[in-house]
Design a protein around this motif. Structure first.
Motif, PDB file in Angstrom:
ATOM      1  N   UNK A  14     -12.660  -5.382  -0.729  1.00 29.81           N
ATOM      2  CA  UNK A  14     -11.325  -4.799  -0.845  1.00 29.81           C
ATOM      3  C   UNK A  14     -10.923  -4.633  -2.312  1.00 29.81           C
ATOM      4  N   UNK A  15     -11.207  -5.657  -3.135  1.00 28.03           N
ATOM      5  CA  UNK A  15     -10.827  -5.593  -4.544  1.00 28.03           C
ATOM      6  C   UNK A  15     -11.569  -4.470  -5.272  1.00 28.03           C
ATOM      7  N   UNK A  16     -12.883  -4.365  -5.033  1.00 28.49           N
ATOM      8  CA  UNK A  16     -13.674  -3.326  -5.693  1.00 28.49           C
ATOM      9  C   UNK A  16     -13.263  -1.940  -5.224  1.00 28.49           C
ATOM     10  N   UNK A  17     -13.028  -1.803  -3.924  1.00 27.75           N
ATOM     11  CA  UNK A  17     -12.604  -0.505  -3.383  1.00 27.75           C
ATOM     12  C   UNK A  17     -11.260  -0.098  -3.975  1.00 27.75           C
ATOM     13  N   UNK A  18     -10.316  -1.057  -4.036  1.00 25.63           N
ATOM     14  CA  UNK A  18      -9.008  -0.747  -4.616  1.00 25.63           C
ATOM     15  C   UNK A  18      -9.114  -0.358  -6.079  1.00 25.63           C
ATOM     16  N   UNK A  19      -9.986  -1.060  -6.823  1.00 20.72           N
ATOM     17  CA  UNK A  19     -10.156  -0.746  -8.242  1.00 20.72           C
ATOM     18  C   UNK A  19     -10.716   0.665  -8.430  1.00 20.72           C
ATOM     19  N   UNK A  20     -11.732   1.014  -7.648  1.00 22.92           N
ATOM     20  CA  UNK A  20     -12.372   2.321  -7.797  1.00 22.92           C
ATOM     21  C   UNK A  20     -11.412   3.450  -7.434  1.00 22.92           C
ATOM     22  N   UNK A  21     -10.660   3.264  -6.352  1.00 21.67           N
ATOM     23  CA  UNK A  21      -9.700   4.290  -5.948  1.00 21.67           C
ATOM     24  C   UNK A  21      -8.589   4.411  -6.976  1.00 21.67           C
ATOM     25  N   UNK A  22      -8.132   3.272  -7.490  1.00 23.88           N
ATOM     26  CA  UNK A  22      -7.081   3.290  -8.514  1.00 23.88           C
ATOM     27  C   UNK A  22      -7.586   3.957  -9.798  1.00 23.88           C
ATOM     28  N   UNK A  67      -9.820   6.266 -10.029  1.00 21.20           N
ATOM     29  CA  UNK A  67      -9.947   7.719  -9.827  1.00 21.20           C
ATOM     30  C   UNK A  67      -8.596   8.418  -9.822  1.00 21.20           C
ATOM     31  N   UNK A  68      -7.515   7.657  -9.553  1.00 20.69           N
ATOM     32  CA  UNK A  68      -6.142   8.174  -9.506  1.00 20.69           C
ATOM     33  C   UNK A  68      -5.951   9.271  -8.463  1.00 20.69           C
ATOM     34  N   UNK A  69      -6.724   9.207  -7.403  1.00 18.66           N
ATOM     35  CA  UNK A  69      -6.624  10.232  -6.360  1.00 18.66           C
ATOM     36  C   UNK A  69      -5.820   9.763  -5.150  1.00 18.66           C
ATOM     37  N   UNK A  70      -5.829   8.462  -4.892  1.00 21.00           N
ATOM     38  CA  UNK A  70      -5.115   7.956  -3.716  1.00 21.00           C
ATOM     39  C   UNK A  70      -4.478   6.617  -4.052  1.00 21.00           C
ATOM     40  N   UNK A  71      -3.407   6.608  -4.832  1.00 22.21           N
ATOM     41  CA  UNK A  71      -2.801   5.351  -5.278  1.00 22.21           C
ATOM     42  C   UNK A  71      -2.316   4.462  -4.138  1.00 22.21           C
ATOM     43  N   UNK A  72      -1.879   5.085  -3.023  1.00 21.54           N
ATOM     44  CA  UNK A  72      -1.395   4.268  -1.910  1.00 21.54           C
ATOM     45  C   UNK A  72      -2.537   3.525  -1.226  1.00 21.54           C
ATOM     46  N   UNK A  73      -3.706   4.162  -1.132  1.00 26.22           N
ATOM     47  CA  UNK A  73      -4.883   3.491  -0.575  1.00 26.22           C
ATOM     48  C   UNK A  73      -5.312   2.345  -1.483  1.00 26.22           C
ATOM     49  N   UNK A 129      -5.499  -1.701  -0.529  1.00 27.37           N
ATOM     50  CA  UNK A 129      -6.734  -2.470  -0.706  1.00 27.37           C
ATOM     51  C   UNK A 129      -6.505  -3.683  -1.598  1.00 27.37           C
ATOM     52  N   UNK A 130      -5.760  -3.494  -2.686  1.00 26.05           N
ATOM     53  CA  UNK A 130      -5.456  -4.605  -3.593  1.00 26.05           C
ATOM     54  C   UNK A 130      -4.711  -5.724  -2.864  1.00 26.05           C
ATOM     55  N   UNK A 131      -3.681  -5.361  -2.128  1.00 23.72           N
ATOM     56  CA  UNK A 131      -2.885  -6.371  -1.442  1.00 23.72           C
ATOM     57  C   UNK A 131      -3.664  -7.048  -0.317  1.00 23.72           C
ATOM     58  N   UNK A 132      -4.534  -6.299   0.371  1.00 21.26           N
ATOM     59  CA  UNK A 132      -5.375  -6.914   1.408  1.00 21.26           C
ATOM     60  C   UNK A 132      -6.297  -7.965   0.794  1.00 21.26           C
ATOM     61  N   UNK A 133      -6.887  -7.649  -0.367  1.00 25.30           N
ATOM     62  CA  UNK A 133      -7.749  -8.611  -1.061  1.00 25.30           C
ATOM     63  C   UNK A 133      -6.958  -9.862  -1.443  1.00 25.30           C
ATOM     64  N   UNK A 134      -5.746  -9.673  -1.949  1.00 21.85           N
ATOM     65  CA  UNK A 134      -4.911 -10.804  -2.337  1.00 21.85           C
ATOM     66  C   UNK A 134      -4.538 -11.667  -1.131  1.00 21.85           C
ATOM     67  N   UNK A 135      -4.180 -11.028  -0.031  1.00 20.93           N
ATOM     68  CA  UNK A 135      -3.767 -11.781   1.153  1.00 20.93           C
ATOM     69  C   UNK A 135      -4.930 -12.549   1.763  1.00 20.93           C
ATOM     70  N   UNK A 136      -6.089 -11.930   1.868  1.00 20.90           N
ATOM     71  CA  UNK A 136      -7.241 -12.634   2.448  1.00 20.90           C
ATOM     72  C   UNK A 136      -7.601 -13.842   1.595  1.00 20.90           C
ATOM     73  N   UNK A 166       1.714   2.999   2.454  1.00 21.95           N
ATOM     74  CA  UNK A 166       1.747   4.378   2.937  1.00 21.95           C
ATOM     75  C   UNK A 166       3.125   5.011   2.767  1.00 21.95           C
ATOM     76  N   UNK A 167       4.208   4.225   2.926  1.00 23.17           N
ATOM     77  CA  UNK A 167       5.559   4.789   2.813  1.00 23.17           C
ATOM     78  C   UNK A 167       6.132   4.604   1.398  1.00 23.17           C
ATOM     79  N   UNK A 168       5.268   4.213   0.468  1.00 27.31           N
ATOM     80  CA  UNK A 168       5.652   4.066  -0.945  1.00 27.31           C
ATOM     81  C   UNK A 168       6.760   3.034  -1.145  1.00 27.31           C
TER      82      UNK A 168
END
Length: 250
Positions: A10-18, A20-26, A30-37, A111-113
């Motif tokens: 989750x952390x790596x996926x969130x970092x890569x998506x962030x 790329x700046x293409x899907x900030x909500x995704x 991912x970042x918060x899921x990694x933190x919660x787990x 998703x709802x910002x």
């Protein structure tokens, strides 16, 4: 390792998506899921460590407090077991959905910002979790149980207290906290972070009302466990709100 891999994924996926700046909500989800787990796993390990303090059990005091409040656990358990199978199934699923509910809400807020709600959910969850585990070490209890015998988590708590359990695997861990009820903490917390104007408030409130009905019996909790859970969440909300207000002013 499965937990480590899950958090890392989750952390790596969130970092890569962030990045790329293409899907900030995704990326946020991912970042918060990694933190919660990571937090849930750390909290569970901490609960095992705190149990080795071997403070005196408080079951008799909690049982007397329940009696003073007019709460009869055995009568309530008999009422639950007398319900139709589909009603019992609904209550059981409502009780066991805490982690799933938190992760789904993390994705929903992203998703709802509403990053502010994700931030509230995490910080209040961390603070209330740490308070809960601390109190569970100072006021340990096995919880109420009837003719079916001692629940598994109570037996695990006894092995932690007598020192016979010294090694464990993350996959075999179980909750060992009775007082305060962390399920109650999560139920109150998720209702609070979905407060209006969010339209999710009503369905979330209904789902967690069912969870609150199930908690004493599915989790073998005293009523005072739940009252303490509400108090812990309320204090945590006030502390986090005060801190955020001061930070905003600064």
């Amino acid at each position: 390792m499965p937990v480590v891999k899950g958090v890392a994924m989750f952390a790596a996926f969130g970092f890569l998506i962030d990045y790329s700046r293409r899907a900030p909500r995704v990326a946020e989800a991912a970042h918060y899921c990694a933190l919660w787990i990571g937090f849930f796993v750390a909290l569970e390990i901490l609960s095992y460590a705190v149990a080795t303090l071997r403070m005196p059990l408080w079951d008799s005091q909690f049982a007397r407090a329940d009696a003073a409040l007019g709460f009869n656990w055995n009568a309530g358990f008999d009422w639950i077991t007398a319900l139709s199978p589909w009603l019992r199934s609904i209550l059981e699923h409502a009780y066991h959905n805490t982690i799933i509910q938190v992760l789904l809400l993390t994705a929903f807020f992203a998703a709802i910002k509403r990053r502010d709600r994700n931030r509230e959910l995490l910080w209040i969850g961390i603070l209330s979790g740490l308070i809960t585990i601390t109190l569970s070490g100072l006021f340990p209890a096995l919880g109420p149980y009837g003719k079916g015998g001692m629940p598994r988590w109570s037996a695990v708590l006894l092995t932690l207290r007598d020192g016979s359990l010294q090694k464990f695997a993350l996959g075999s861990m179980t909750g060992v906290v009775s007082f305060p009820s962390f399920h109650t903490v999560i139920a109150v917390l998720v209702v609070y972070v979905n407060r209006p104007p969010l339209r999710s408030f009503v369905p979330v409130a209904i789902l967690n009302a069912l969870m609150l009905v199930a908690i004493p019996f599915a989790g073998h909790h005293y009523l005072v466990d739940m009252i303490a859970g509400v108090a812990v969440t309320t204090v945590s909300i006030l502390i986090v709100r005060t801190a955020r207000t001061r930070c905003a002013r600064a």
